[in-house]
Design a protein around this motif. Structure first.
Motif, PDB file in Angstrom:
ATOM      1  N   MET A   1       0.808  -1.218   0.000  1.00  0.00           N
ATOM      2  CA  MET A   1       0.000   0.000   0.000  1.00  0.00           C
ATOM      3  C   MET A   1       0.843   1.271   0.000  1.00  0.00           C
ATOM      4  O   MET A   1       0.490   2.259  -0.639  1.00  0.00           O
ATOM      5  CB  MET A   1      -0.919   0.009   1.236  1.00  0.00           C
ATOM      6  CG  MET A   1      -2.027  -1.030   1.205  1.00  0.00           C
ATOM      7  SD  MET A   1      -3.195  -0.821  -0.178  1.00  0.00           S
ATOM      8  CE  MET A   1      -2.627  -2.116  -1.297  1.00  0.00           C
ATOM      9  N   PHE A   2       1.973   1.249   0.710  1.00  0.00           N
ATOM     10  CA  PHE A   2       2.649   2.522   0.979  1.00  0.00           C
ATOM     11  C   PHE A   2       4.068   2.652   0.430  1.00  0.00           C
ATOM     12  O   PHE A   2       4.602   3.744   0.385  1.00  0.00           O
ATOM     13  CB  PHE A   2       2.677   2.776   2.491  1.00  0.00           C
ATOM     14  CG  PHE A   2       1.313   2.928   3.088  1.00  0.00           C
ATOM     15  CD1 PHE A   2       0.497   3.996   2.742  1.00  0.00           C
ATOM     16  CD2 PHE A   2       0.816   1.989   3.971  1.00  0.00           C
ATOM     17  CE1 PHE A   2      -0.762   4.133   3.277  1.00  0.00           C
ATOM     18  CE2 PHE A   2      -0.452   2.119   4.513  1.00  0.00           C
ATOM     19  CZ  PHE A   2      -1.247   3.195   4.170  1.00  0.00           C
ATOM     20  N   ILE A   3       4.690   1.544   0.034  1.00  0.00           N
ATOM     21  CA  ILE A   3       6.026   1.656  -0.551  1.00  0.00           C
ATOM     22  C   ILE A   3       5.893   1.757  -2.066  1.00  0.00           C
ATOM     23  O   ILE A   3       5.460   0.813  -2.718  1.00  0.00           O
ATOM     24  CB  ILE A   3       6.919   0.459  -0.168  1.00  0.00           C
ATOM     25  CG1 ILE A   3       7.179   0.447   1.340  1.00  0.00           C
ATOM     26  CG2 ILE A   3       8.241   0.511  -0.920  1.00  0.00           C
ATOM     27  CD1 ILE A   3       8.060  -0.693   1.804  1.00  0.00           C
ATOM     28  N   LYS A   4       6.265   2.900  -2.599  1.00  0.00           N
ATOM     29  CA  LYS A   4       6.216   3.140  -4.031  1.00  0.00           C
ATOM     30  C   LYS A   4       7.642   3.425  -4.508  1.00  0.00           C
ATOM     31  O   LYS A   4       8.123   4.559  -4.400  1.00  0.00           O
ATOM     32  CB  LYS A   4       5.283   4.310  -4.353  1.00  0.00           C
ATOM     33  CG  LYS A   4       3.857   4.096  -3.854  1.00  0.00           C
ATOM     34  CD  LYS A   4       3.241   2.852  -4.461  1.00  0.00           C
ATOM     35  CE  LYS A   4       1.857   2.555  -3.902  1.00  0.00           C
ATOM     36  NZ  LYS A   4       1.310   1.279  -4.388  1.00  0.00           N
ATOM     37  N   PRO A   5       8.339   2.405  -5.011  1.00  0.00           N
ATOM     38  CA  PRO A   5       9.773   2.544  -5.310  1.00  0.00           C
ATOM     39  C   PRO A   5      10.105   3.669  -6.288  1.00  0.00           C
ATOM     40  O   PRO A   5      11.060   4.414  -6.075  1.00  0.00           O
ATOM     41  CB  PRO A   5      10.150   1.176  -5.884  1.00  0.00           C
ATOM     42  CG  PRO A   5       9.141   0.235  -5.324  1.00  0.00           C
ATOM     43  CD  PRO A   5       7.872   1.026  -5.243  1.00  0.00           C
ATOM     44  N   ILE A   6       9.345   3.813  -7.357  1.00  0.00           N
ATOM     45  CA  ILE A   6       9.679   4.830  -8.349  1.00  0.00           C
ATOM     46  C   ILE A   6       9.477   6.226  -7.770  1.00  0.00           C
ATOM     47  O   ILE A   6      10.307   7.120  -7.966  1.00  0.00           O
ATOM     48  CB  ILE A   6       8.843   4.647  -9.632  1.00  0.00           C
ATOM     49  CG1 ILE A   6       9.189   3.317 -10.298  1.00  0.00           C
ATOM     50  CG2 ILE A   6       9.095   5.795 -10.609  1.00  0.00           C
ATOM     51  CD1 ILE A   6       8.379   3.018 -11.545  1.00  0.00           C
ATOM     52  N   ASP A   7       8.381   6.413  -7.044  1.00  0.00           N
ATOM     53  CA  ASP A   7       8.158   7.727  -6.447  1.00  0.00           C
ATOM     54  C   ASP A   7       9.236   8.035  -5.407  1.00  0.00           C
ATOM     55  O   ASP A   7       9.673   9.176  -5.271  1.00  0.00           O
ATOM     56  CB  ASP A   7       6.776   7.797  -5.803  1.00  0.00           C
ATOM     57  CG  ASP A   7       6.404   9.218  -5.404  1.00  0.00           C
ATOM     58  OD1 ASP A   7       6.252  10.061  -6.307  1.00  0.00           O
ATOM     59  OD2 ASP A   7       6.302   9.488  -4.199  1.00  0.00           O
ATOM     60  N   ASP A   8       9.665   7.010  -4.686  1.00  0.00           N
ATOM     61  CA  ASP A   8      10.756   7.199  -3.731  1.00  0.00           C
ATOM     62  C   ASP A   8      12.030   7.620  -4.460  1.00  0.00           C
ATOM     63  O   ASP A   8      12.761   8.513  -4.008  1.00  0.00           O
ATOM     64  CB  ASP A   8      10.999   5.899  -2.957  1.00  0.00           C
ATOM     65  CG  ASP A   8      12.125   6.021  -1.952  1.00  0.00           C
ATOM     66  OD1 ASP A   8      11.897   6.622  -0.897  1.00  0.00           O
ATOM     67  OD2 ASP A   8      13.229   5.512  -2.237  1.00  0.00           O
ATOM     68  N   ASP A   9      12.301   6.981  -5.610  1.00  0.00           N
ATOM     69  CA  ASP A   9      13.442   7.390  -6.432  1.00  0.00           C
ATOM     70  C   ASP A   9      13.314   8.845  -6.858  1.00  0.00           C
ATOM     71  O   ASP A   9      14.284   9.607  -6.841  1.00  0.00           O
ATOM     72  CB  ASP A   9      13.538   6.506  -7.681  1.00  0.00           C
ATOM     73  CG  ASP A   9      14.032   5.102  -7.381  1.00  0.00           C
ATOM     74  OD1 ASP A   9      14.569   4.880  -6.280  1.00  0.00           O
ATOM     75  OD2 ASP A   9      13.876   4.227  -8.247  1.00  0.00           O
ATOM     76  N   ASN A  10      12.107   9.231  -7.259  1.00  0.00           N
ATOM     77  CA  ASN A  10      11.880  10.604  -7.717  1.00  0.00           C
ATOM     78  C   ASN A  10      12.127  11.625  -6.608  1.00  0.00           C
ATOM     79  O   ASN A  10      12.700  12.689  -6.838  1.00  0.00           O
ATOM     80  CB  ASN A  10      10.453  10.752  -8.239  1.00  0.00           C
ATOM     81  CG  ASN A  10      10.192   9.956  -9.503  1.00  0.00           C
ATOM     82  OD1 ASN A  10      11.123   9.497 -10.157  1.00  0.00           O
ATOM     83  ND2 ASN A  10       8.931   9.776  -9.850  1.00  0.00           N
ATOM     84  N   LEU A  11      11.667  11.301  -5.390  1.00  0.00           N
ATOM     85  CA  LEU A  11      11.837  12.221  -4.264  1.00  0.00           C
ATOM     86  C   LEU A  11      13.319  12.433  -3.955  1.00  0.00           C
ATOM     87  O   LEU A  11      13.771  13.565  -3.764  1.00  0.00           O
ATOM     88  CB  LEU A  11      11.115  11.674  -3.032  1.00  0.00           C
ATOM     89  CG  LEU A  11       9.589  11.603  -3.107  1.00  0.00           C
ATOM     90  CD1 LEU A  11       9.038  10.903  -1.869  1.00  0.00           C
ATOM     91  CD2 LEU A  11       8.984  12.983  -3.240  1.00  0.00           C
ATOM     92  N   ARG A  12      14.070  11.335  -3.909  1.00  0.00           N
ATOM     93  CA  ARG A  12      15.495  11.466  -3.614  1.00  0.00           C
ATOM     94  C   ARG A  12      16.255  12.110  -4.764  1.00  0.00           C
ATOM     95  O   ARG A  12      17.217  12.853  -4.551  1.00  0.00           O
ATOM     96  CB  ARG A  12      16.088  10.100  -3.278  1.00  0.00           C
ATOM     97  CG  ARG A  12      15.747   9.629  -1.869  1.00  0.00           C
ATOM     98  CD  ARG A  12      16.356   8.290  -1.525  1.00  0.00           C
ATOM     99  NE  ARG A  12      15.765   7.212  -2.317  1.00  0.00           N
ATOM    100  CZ  ARG A  12      16.329   6.676  -3.381  1.00  0.00           C
ATOM    101  NH1 ARG A  12      17.508   7.099  -3.784  1.00  0.00           N
ATOM    102  NH2 ARG A  12      15.733   5.711  -4.046  1.00  0.00           N
ATOM    103  N   ALA A  13      15.829  11.836  -5.991  1.00  0.00           N
ATOM    104  CA  ALA A  13      16.493  12.442  -7.145  1.00  0.00           C
ATOM    105  C   ALA A  13      16.354  13.958  -7.109  1.00  0.00           C
ATOM    106  O   ALA A  13      17.302  14.691  -7.423  1.00  0.00           O
ATOM    107  CB  ALA A  13      15.910  11.886  -8.446  1.00  0.00           C
TER     108      ALA A  13
END
Length: 378
Positions: free
Chosen positions: A289-301
């Motif tokens: 439900m809550f881990i979205k790998p690509i969005d996490d990549d986008n935030l850190r990028a």
């Protein structure tokens, strides 16, 4: 009266429960799908591209084969390829105190007082010392993408103990009556070794490795200051120290894209562990439900790209720019920015409390200060 009180309590419990259910439903709804890669993520991925290095000339691969990694030695401690006795560890510590941070007389006195212990330690590790000399002659250093993970690190502490022992062997004058160290041999050792560690400093993609190696360079420069008391011109002529340890734009791209990859690999590992059959159901559900790998990549990028592009400054008005969802005076606008993946965004805002680029620049300035002082004729 009691019935009315219980009714009020029941209404409050029902209201709180409803709000919790509503909040969870909203969070699940807005995290129903992942996003596509952002332009910043694509940019960071382009920074990661590099020409492959042949493994037999890659110092990183050689160290892994020579020492093993922390994870390997944790699971199979009996297979550790390098270890030091308590006496040898104390000898190395005393050597650093006497020769890296003191004067030449103190260093010479250390060798005079510990000659037998030094010879025993060198004889016990001669094979490993030979391997270290092979390592520092290697032309390249390149970590694999898979090595940039939270665990399974090089055994840096053992490597640097071996480094000190190799230096001890270089300085030690066996079979002579003199109580003085071999300064010329030490300068030759530093000249060869500095080329290698300078290469690691400008090749490593791990921020941790960069910080560790910056410490090695500072240690080399401090020890060179001790040697300069006897042969300053020889120290000044070490080739790798003739030009400043400048960090270029490409260096910052390399270091912080490696940090981005470190976080990317950590997130992938979390997802894989949560998807295993042995993981509890609630962990599998939370991950889904809550881990979205690509969005996490986008935030850190976004964080790392801003950091690489923005100049370093101690002026508060010019500090690293925060995204709108981290620092927006308009509450309604901030709420709108948080509409997608709010948990991830709230967590990502903690990155902005630390300017990692400033930390790297400060480390580089410390090295350059020591180098500049050493290059000044005494």
């Amino acid at each position: 009266m009691m019935m009315m009180f219980l009714k009020i309590i029941g209404m409050l419990v029902g209201l709180i429960s409803s709000l919790l259910v509503f909040s969870v439903v909203c969070l699940v709804a807005i995290n129903a799908s992942d996003r596509t890669k952002s332009p910043n993520t694509l940019l960071v991925e382009s920074w990661l591209k590099q020409q492959p290095v042949v493994s037999n000339s890659n110092g990183f691969e050689y160290v892994k084969a020579m020492l093993g990694t922390t994870e390997e030695n944790k699971s199979n401690p009996q297979e550790a390829t390098l270890s030091f006795s308590d006496q040898q560890t104390k000898l190395i510590r005393d050597f650093k105190e006497a020769c890296h941070s003191a004067d030449l007389n103190t260093c010479n006195e250390f060798f005079s007082s510990n000659s037998e212990t030094i010879n025993r330690a060198i004889n016990a590790h001669q094979t490993n010392i030979d391997k270290y000399n092979v390592l520092v002659a290697m032309p390249d250093w390149q970590e694999s993408d898979q090595s940039l993970i939270p665990h399974d690190k090089i055994r840096w502490s053992q490597l640097f103990q071996l480094r000190e022992l190799s230096l001890l062997g270089t300085l030690n004058r066996q079979g002579t009556s003199t109580n003085k160290i071999d300064v010329d041999a030490a300068i030759a050792f530093l000249n060869k070794e500095t080329h290698f560690w300078n290469n690691v400093y400008h090749s490593s993609r791990s921020l941790l490795s960069h910080m560790i190696v910056s410490g090695v360079l500072k240690e080399q420069l401090r020890f060179a200051s001790t040697l300069a008391q006897s042969n300053h011109e020889g120290v000044k002529n070490i080739n790798a120290w003739q030009s400043p340890f400048i960090l270029s734009q490409n260096d910052f791209e390399r270091i912080f894209s490696g940090e981005w990859l470190f976080g990317h690999n950590a997130m992938q590992q979390m997802v894989m562990e949560a998807q295993q059959d042995t993981a509890p159901f609630y962990e599998q559900w939370l991950a889904k439900m809550f881990i979205k790998p690509i969005d996490d990549d986008n935030l850190r990028a976004e964080y790392f790209v801003n950091m690489v592009k923005d100049p370093v400054s101690t002026d508060a008005s010019l500090m690293l720019k925060k995204p709108e969802y981290c620092d927006d005076d308009n509450s309604l606008m901030q709420l709108w920015q948080l509409r997608y993946n709010p948990i991830g965004k709230v967590l990502s805002c903690t990155f902005y409390e630390t300017d990692l680029k400033l930390r790297v620049v400060n480390m580089n300035n410390e090295i350059e200060h020591l180098r500049s002082n050493l290059m000044i004729t005494q």
